[in-house]
Each structure stands twice: as C-alpha cells, then as structure tokens.
Design an enzyme around this catalytic site. Structure first.
Site, PDB file in Angstrom:
ATOM      1  N   HIS A   1       0.805  -1.135  -0.007  1.00  0.00           N
ATOM      2  CA  HIS A   1       0.251  -0.129  -0.079  1.00  0.00           C
ATOM      3  C   HIS A   1       0.816   1.407   0.073  1.00  0.00           C
ATOM      4  O   HIS A   1       1.067   1.825  -1.054  1.00  0.00           O
ATOM      5  CB  HIS A   1      -0.785  -0.070   1.171  1.00  0.00           C
ATOM      6  CG  HIS A   1      -1.753   1.444   1.279  1.00  0.00           C
ATOM      7  ND1 HIS A   1      -1.700   1.769   2.346  1.00  0.00           N
ATOM      8  CD2 HIS A   1      -2.551   1.770   0.385  1.00  0.00           C
ATOM      9  CE1 HIS A   1      -2.817   2.940   2.093  1.00  0.00           C
ATOM     10  NE2 HIS A   1      -3.120   2.620   1.109  1.00  0.00           N
TER      11      HIS A   1
ATOM     12  N   CYS B   1      -0.571   0.123   9.784  1.00  0.00           N
ATOM     13  CA  CYS B   1      -0.592   1.540   9.284  1.00  0.00           C
ATOM     14  C   CYS B   1      -2.122   1.874   8.691  1.00  0.00           C
ATOM     15  O   CYS B   1      -2.929   2.792   9.127  1.00  0.00           O
ATOM     16  CB  CYS B   1       0.338   1.913   8.172  1.00  0.00           C
ATOM     17  SG  CYS B   1       1.964   2.049   8.926  1.00  0.00           S
ATOM     18  N   HIS B   2      -2.472   1.028   7.824  1.00  0.00           N
ATOM     19  CA  HIS B   2      -4.031   1.318   7.181  1.00  0.00           C
ATOM     20  C   HIS B   2      -4.956  -0.089   7.107  1.00  0.00           C
ATOM     21  O   HIS B   2      -5.848  -0.108   6.693  1.00  0.00           O
ATOM     22  CB  HIS B   2      -3.900   1.842   5.763  1.00  0.00           C
ATOM     23  CG  HIS B   2      -2.944   2.915   5.741  1.00  0.00           C
ATOM     24  ND1 HIS B   2      -1.626   2.789   5.376  1.00  0.00           N
ATOM     25  CD2 HIS B   2      -3.157   4.317   5.938  1.00  0.00           C
ATOM     26  CE1 HIS B   2      -1.088   4.180   5.573  1.00  0.00           C
ATOM     27  NE2 HIS B   2      -1.927   4.911   6.111  1.00  0.00           N
ATOM     28  N   GLY B   3      -4.545  -1.238   7.874  1.00  0.00           N
ATOM     29  CA  GLY B   3      -5.161  -2.265   7.939  1.00  0.00           C
ATOM     30  C   GLY B   3      -5.249  -3.333   6.886  1.00  0.00           C
ATOM     31  O   GLY B   3      -6.301  -3.533   6.688  1.00  0.00           O
TER      32      GLY B   3
END
Lengths: 429, 255, 183
Positions: free
Chosen positions: C123, C147-149
């Site tokens: 990502h 960080c963003h799953g």
C-alpha cells in the site's frame, strides 16, 4: 559558407522564430558565435581561449560526479576517494580526468596568458578584458589549492597547513585570521569541510567571470597577430564556420594529448606522498605544491621575511593587473617590437626557472648556486621585467612599422617585409 | 618564429617534466635498479599468476603486521582467483558483527568484507612493534616514487651494515631505505612460503611476486585503464586527423 | 583541391567528397561524445561495493517450524517463514477468485514450507506485523499492516484492506537443502 560577408543568420524554423521573438536566445547565440566577425589572420595561439573554456566545463562535469561519491570528513575523505578509484563505475577514469584536467587547465591558461603578453592583447581598449582574465587566474588558483586538499593525503594536509599559516604574517590580526580560516587551531575537519563547500562554489563564480570576459571581448573584438585594428569587413570573417571548425581541430589535438596523459601517465604530474593518508604528526621531507604553483612558491621562499615573502608572491600577480598601464608602447604585437620580443622570451625562461626553483629544496645546489639564490635572481628579474624593462621599452623602443591593414598584409599588399612576414599566418594550417 | 614558439612551449613542458623528476630524486637520492615488470609500458598487464603468489606472500608473511584496509576479498577476482576459492579464503578470517540481541559476536568473513587487519588501531600496532608503525600496504606501490622498483630493492636490500656505520638499537641496515636504517626485520627468507604452483620461493621471486600483487592492490583498474586508453587515444587521433581535413576544406574558399 | 570546388563539371564530386568527410567526422564526434558521457552517467549506478552486498545467503537450518526471521536485503526487510502444515493447507485451499491479486500458492514458493517475501506493505510501504510469535497476524493468519489495516494470508497475499498487490517474492534460489541465496 562561401559568402563571408553575411552579417545576419536568419532563423527559418517557425517555432524557433516564435520563441526568439519573445526571448532572443537564438539571435544572441548567432550574434555571438555564428555571425560574430573575427580577424581573418588569427593563428593557432588563439585556440587556447576556447580550450580553457572547454577545460572549465570538463572540470565542472567531472567534479560534480565526483562530489556525488566524496565524503568531506577527515576520517573518510581519503577512503572515499579510494572508493571512487576502486568501486565506483568508471570512478578511476573520472578521478584521473579531474586530477589531470586541473593541470591541463593551467597549461592552457598559461599559454593563453603568454599569448596575450606577446601580442599586446592587454592594451587599450582591452584593459578590462585582461583584468577579468587575471581575476579568473586568481579564482582558478584558489579553486585548485582547495581542491588539492580534498583527498586528504600528506601533501593535501601539509600544503594546506603551510599556505594557510602564511596568513599569520598579517600584522596585528594575522593569528585571528588564520584561526578563522581554519575554523579551529590547526588544519582539521572544519577546514576540510569549508574547503569542499568553497571548491564546489568557485568554479561557478569562474563561469560567471568567464561570461563577463567574453562580453568584454565581444565589445571590441579579438586582437590578432599583427596587433592592428580591423579596418573593415575585408579584415574579418564570421566566427562560424571558420573558427568553430578550427577550435574543434584544436580541441581534437588537445583531447588526444590529454587522453594520452590520463590513460598512460595519470600520476606523472602528481606527487607520490599524496597516496599516503594525511598524518598531522609526520611532516613529509619535501613539501611541494602542484607544478602550476611552483613559480609562486619559489618567489615566496626567495624572500627571507615571512610577511614580505607573502607580499612578493601576491605582488607577482598584482603586477599583471596594472600591466596595461606599465606598457606604454603604441604598438601591440611583439612582432613589431624587436627588442621587447627578446625580453618576452627571457620572461618565459625566467618563469620556467622559477618553477624549477620551486620544485627543489632551497639549500640544494644547481650549477654552482643554491636554489634560494637562483630564486632570488629569478624573482628580481620578474619584477624588473614588469616594473622597469617594459615601461622603459614602451617609451623608448623604436618599433617596426606594422602593415596598414590585415587584408593588406594577407592579400600581399602593404609595407614590405612586415607584410610578407604577416602574410605567413594564412598559410599555416 | 614558429620554432621559437615551439621551443617556448617545449620549455614549459620541461618544467613539468623536471619538477616531476626532481620529486623522485627527493626520495633520498638513492638510485633504484629497474626490474622487469609484466605491467610496465602502455601494453603491460598484471601477471595474474605472479599476483596470486604475491597475495600468498602478503597473507602468510606481511599480514601479521601490515594491514591492507582498502582491499576486500572480492578484489582477488581481478587477479584470477576463482569465486569459490575467494569464499574459502574469506571464511578463514572472522569479523565482528552484532547479533539479534545486540551483542557483539564474531562471524566468518564474506567476499564483500575487507582483508583482516592485524591490529585494532595504530597504538596497538606500535605497541607490538617497538614503537614503529607498520604502514598499511594498500597504496604502497604508488605512495613511493618509482614504487615497484623501490619496493623490490627494499625487500632484497637487507645487508651487513658498512663498517663505519653505527646502527641504532633495534634497527636493521637496508641499502634501499632512505637513511639506510629500517625498523622492520628482514621479512623474506628462502622457502619461507610454499607456492601452490610449484614456483621456487627464492627471496627475489617472493619480492617480485609480492611487488606485483602490491601494484595490483594499489590500482586494481590499471589493466583496464591501459586497454581503454589505447582505444580512446587511437580514436581521438583519427578524429583529429579528420578534423584537420575538415578545417582545410572549410578554409579553402578563403584567400 | 580548390579547382575541384569551382570547376563546374567537378562541382558535384567535390561537394560529395566534402559532405562525406563532414558526415564521417560529425558521426565520429557524436560517437565520441556519447562514449565520453556514458561513464559520467554509469558512475551513478550501484558501485562494486554495493553490488557485492546485493545478494545474501541465509542458512534456514536454525529456523524452527512455525518460526519466522527478518533479514535485511538491499536495504529492505525480507520475511522468511518456516510454514506449518496448517499454514500451507490454508494457503493452497483458496479459490483464486476470492483473491484481490490472484496468484496460486505454488507460484509463490519453491519449497512449500519456506515462504520468502519482501516485508514491505504494497500500500504505502510500512512493515507489516506477523514475524514475531506475539504479533498480530491479521484475519488470515499471515501478516497485518498496522498503518492502514491490510491483511495478508499465509502465502503473503493481500486479502483485505487497501494494499493493491501481494507481498512480492524476491529472486532467490536454493544453493543447498537449507541454504538460500537472495538476489
């Protein structure tokens, strides 16, 4: 190409014309390098200006790439240069080009200066052109001095120490000035770091002064071997294609010799001691600067007093600044100054002698005299030449008669022997 | 006129030549005999067999006191040592490393690691050598004027001191060393090393091969430099000739 | 020479000769310029010392089943996991249609029990958790990027979350049964 009186190249490409109407770069380029009128009788000694410009570009290009791999810290500088030599792709080649490029830059500039001395290129109306040139020389010397320190070898360190120590000779503030220059109490990391920053900067300052140098040149046009002004279009030819192609030829010859040195004798002009990492506790037996500083080094050591030695060294260059006013001869070119011509050659020999003295230890003996004695004689002559001989000859020499015009001498007319002698340049090629 | 100008240019060139050679003479004024080196001249190259034997001499004899910090095991590839041999040679030495727990441990060296140094720092080196510091040998062949001939003369120059000379404590007489008193004991003796290719290990042979290796160590790219140089200079020479004719052609229509 | 230029019937020949000379010289100069520029450009490429450490050899012996190690390769972390039988089974029994970035498990491993991945979330570059026994492994028993799953499975493939592609497999080869060379 056949029409040598074409004063203005037209821009045919519509896109270029559109841009040029708004930002006249193409017109300026044409004006300066294509249509620009040059005396038709320039000889090969006029190639050295463009060679100097090329050398500057070469040094900046190679220097920029080297700076990408160099580390300006006392613990890592020497190793970073060796990393460039061993691991960086073509690093060895780029380093050797940069190292020898500095020497060749000075060779070319010294010849360029001597050309100016011989043909009176420093005389009116080219005084400022000449002065800008001396400024470029000074900047080159500063750049080269600091550049040599960067590899942090024994000569780098000790050369830096000796030369920066000279500033302590300044009365009253000398010690403070030296500490300020060093950024500490001896040549050390702060010194190396600032030398790197300044070494990176100065070439671009040189570039700026070179630009001014060319602007000054273009105001009155080039001098020529006869030293007489161009009288009309018959005396000139456009810079392109004649001098562009001649400059390329000169560049080819220069590059061939330069490549031979870079690839087959890259360490010849250097000093073995600089392959030893700097050791502040061990002084090399003979501290010598690079060859292009040797004459000035000789002048420095010729004077027994520290301060006056420094002043003499700087005076040797200062005297060049005022040369246009020391030499009052109405004739520019040494071709027509039979007595001055011989003193020119004596000056050349004197410069070489000074260089030889600078390379040797002052107490060593050569041809019956100690080198320090030779240095003093040669230094005395140097200042005698510029401060006494040149002014005297300028006023009292009886020069020969130069031809009436360049075209006259080239086309076989004009005054007798001088014209025949002057006609020779065109046959040279 | 032309001749005078050329003479002046030649005189300028002479300054460079003279100043360079004076730097060589400044090294004590001793004359060194010129040996035969495979790498001499514009066509010279490093003799790989000699350099490999020289490496063996360095490793077995010199490396006890002299570091060679600028060289890594992978640099042996340039003198023809095969990759697997390099790995083995490297693994015979150890180097400090930090493990996952942050502790300092020793691990085997890899080809990418540098040659091991005999001492941790200059002070340790001096302590083990009566105060004298054995210099790093990475650049020795270039750090002395007339390097290879000087090194050979040094290695083979140990002699009885002449009668009228008093030697300082712990110093040895060497005909080649500036000042003639050197702190290093004679490093080479006949058959000190056994060469794997069967070459007899005389002092001259070892000195010759070691010097060849030291020349490679000082400038690993020398062979490539000369090879490239030949092509570049020839190319530029031809190009200059062509430019000469182009110049004549362009100037021909002027009178 | 000059006559060849001005004589009318030789004019064409002279021009052609001159053009050929100009062309050859210009071409040679261009080649020379290119050959001179190339070393300056190439010197920015990785140097020999960087290339020397551009591959690493890893001994897999000390890595127990179910354990994972992180090693540095070319400046980035590489995950090596000694997969359990269950992890291998979970990785192989997945319908490719369920995967945002479809790739069969056997395309991602050379030996099924050894999974080698570049440990950088596809990502925005964070390092996913899951190497340590105590780490969150996400919903698919693989790795989880905090960080963003992003959730990766036991083959390192993206299953849920914003990451667009699977964790990359670096180039590696087995040079012995339990010795791999990465890069």
């Amino acid at each position: 190409m056949a029409d040598q009186n074409a004063p203005h190249t037209e821009i045919t490409n519509p896109l270029l014309k559109w841009v040029d109407d708004r930002l006249p770069l193409v017109t300026m380029m044409n004006h300066a390098t294509v249509d620009y009128p040059c005396p038709r009788n320039l000889n090969y000694w006029w190639n050295f200006g463009s060679l100097a410009g090329f050398s500057l570009v070469l040094m900046i290009a190679t220097g920029l790439v080297l700076a990408m791999h160099y580390t300006p810290h006392v613990d890592m500088a020497f190793a970073s240069v060796e990393r460039i030599m061993r691991d960086v792709n073509f690093g060895w080649a780029i380093r050797f080009v940069h190292m020898n490029g500095a020497s060749f830059f000075f060779i070319v500039v010294y010849i360029h200066i001597f050309r100016g001395l011989y043909y009176g290129s420093y005389k009116s109306p080219r005084e400022i052109l000449w002065i800008l040139g001396v400024v470029i020389l000074l900047l080159m010397m500063a750049t080269a001095f600091m550049g040599y320190v960067l590899p942090w070898g024994q000569m780098s360190f000790w050369g830096a120490k000796v030369i920066t120590n000279l500033f302590s000779a300044i009365p009253l503030v000398g010690e403070s000035v030296v500490v300020w220059l060093w950024g500490g109490f001896s040549v050390d990391n702060p010194t190396l770091n600032r030398f790197f920053a300044l070494h990176f900067l100065l070439p671009f300052v040189i570039l700026g002064v070179v630009f001014l140098h060319i602007v000054a040149l273009h105001k009155n046009g080039s001098n020529n071997p006869l030293g007489i002004d161009t009288k009309g279009p018959q005396d000139s030819i456009p810079f392109h294609p004649y001098y562009t192609v001649k400059d390329y030829l000169g560049l080819g010859a220069f590059m061939t010799i330069f490549a031979a040195v870079v690839f087959f004798a890259p360490d010849y002009m250097g000093h073995a001691d600089n392959y030893i990492e700097a050791n502040p506790l061990q002084t090399p037996p003979h501290i010598v600067p690079e060859w292009y500083f040797l004459p000035f080094y000789a002048i420095l050591r010729a004077v027994p007093d520290k301060l006056f030695g420094v002043l003499a060294m700087f005076a040797a260059i200062a005297v060049l600044f005022i040369l246009p006013w020391l030499d009052r001869s109405p004739v520019r070119s040494m071709r027509f100054r039979p007595v001055s011509k011989w003193f020119f050659w004596v000056l050349g020999v004197d410069a070489v002698l000074l260089g030889w003295c600078g390379a040797n230890a002052p107490d060593d003996v050569w041809m019956g005299l100690q080198f320090v004695v030779w240095s003093r004689l040669a230094t005395a002559y140097y200042f005698l030449h510029f401060l006494v001989i040149i002014p005297y000859l300028g006023l009292f020499e009886r020069p020969k008669q130069p031809p009436a015009s360049i075209a006259d001498s080239v086309l076989g007319g004009g005054t007798g022997a001088a014209a025949v002698a002057a006609a020779k340049p065109m046959e040279k090629a | 006129m032309r001749i005078l100008r050329l003479a002046k240019a030649a005189a300028a060139a002479a300054t460079i030549a003279l100043s360079a050679s004076s730097a060589q003479a400044a090294g004590g004024g001793i004359h060194y005999e010129s040996q035969e080196w495979s790498f001499s001249g514009i066509f010279g190259t490093i003799d790989h067999a000699a350099a490999q034997r020289g490496y063996q001499v360095y490793k077995d004899v010199c490396a006890g006191c002299h570091s060679m910090n600028l060289l890594s095991f992978r640099n042996l590839e340039g003198i023809g040592v095969p990759e697997h041999t390099i790995k083995v040679l490297a693994s015979e030495a150890e180097i400090e490393s930090i493990n996952g727990d942050g502790e300092v441990v020793m691990r085997q060296r890899l080809p990418s690691d540098p040659f091991p140094a005999p001492f941790a720092n200059p002070q340790a080196a001096r302590a083990s050598n009566n105060g004298a510091l054995p210099p790093d040998l990475s650049l020795m062949a270039k750090a002395r004027a007339n390097g290879p001939n000087y090194l050979f003369a040094l290695l083979t120059g140990y002699q009885e001191a002449p009668g009228d000379m008093t030697m300082s404590e712990g110093m040895y007489y060497n005909a080649a060393f500036p000042g003639h008193q050197i702190a290093m004991a004679p490093p080479l003796a006949a058959d000190l090393v056994e060469f794997s290719d069967g070459t007899e290990a005389t002092v001259e042979q070892m000195a010759h091969d070691l010097t060849t290796f030291l020349m490679y160590a000082a400038e690993p790219h020398m062979d490539e430099r000369k090879r490239t140089g030949l092509k570049v200079v020839l190319f530029l020479f031809v190009l200059t000739i062509l430019l000469y004719f182009v110049k004549k052609k362009v100037w021909a229509d002027l009178h | 020479m000059a006559d060849a230029m001005h004589g009318a019937d030789h004019h064409g020949d002279g021009e052609t000769r001159r053009d050929f000379l100009m062309m050859t010289t210009a071409a040679m100069a261009a080649v020379g310029a290119g050959a001179a520029i190339w070393p300056l450009v190439d010197s920015l490429n990785p140097a020999a010392d960087a290339l020397a450490v551009s591959s690493v050899e890893i001994d897999l012996d000390p890595i127990a089943v179910g354990q994972a190690v992180t090693i540095m390769w070319r400046g980035t972390p590489v995950f090596i996991r000694h997969r359990t039988a269950k992890e291998i089974e979970d990785a192989t029994n997945v319908a490719l249609g369920d995967l945002p970035d479809p790739q069969a498990d056997d395309e991602r491993v050379q030996e099924p029990q050894w999974l080698v991945l570049v440990g950088v979330c596809t990502h925005l570059g964070c390092i996913p958790l899951g190497q340590k026994v105590t780490d969150k492994k996400g919903d698919y028993d693989g790795w989880f990027c905090p960080c963003h799953g992003s959730h990766y499975d036991s083959s390192g493939r993206i299953r849920k979350g914003p990451a667009p592609t699977n964790l990359p497999v670096p180039p590696y080869e087995f040079i012995a049964d339990t010795l791999i060379k990465i890069g």
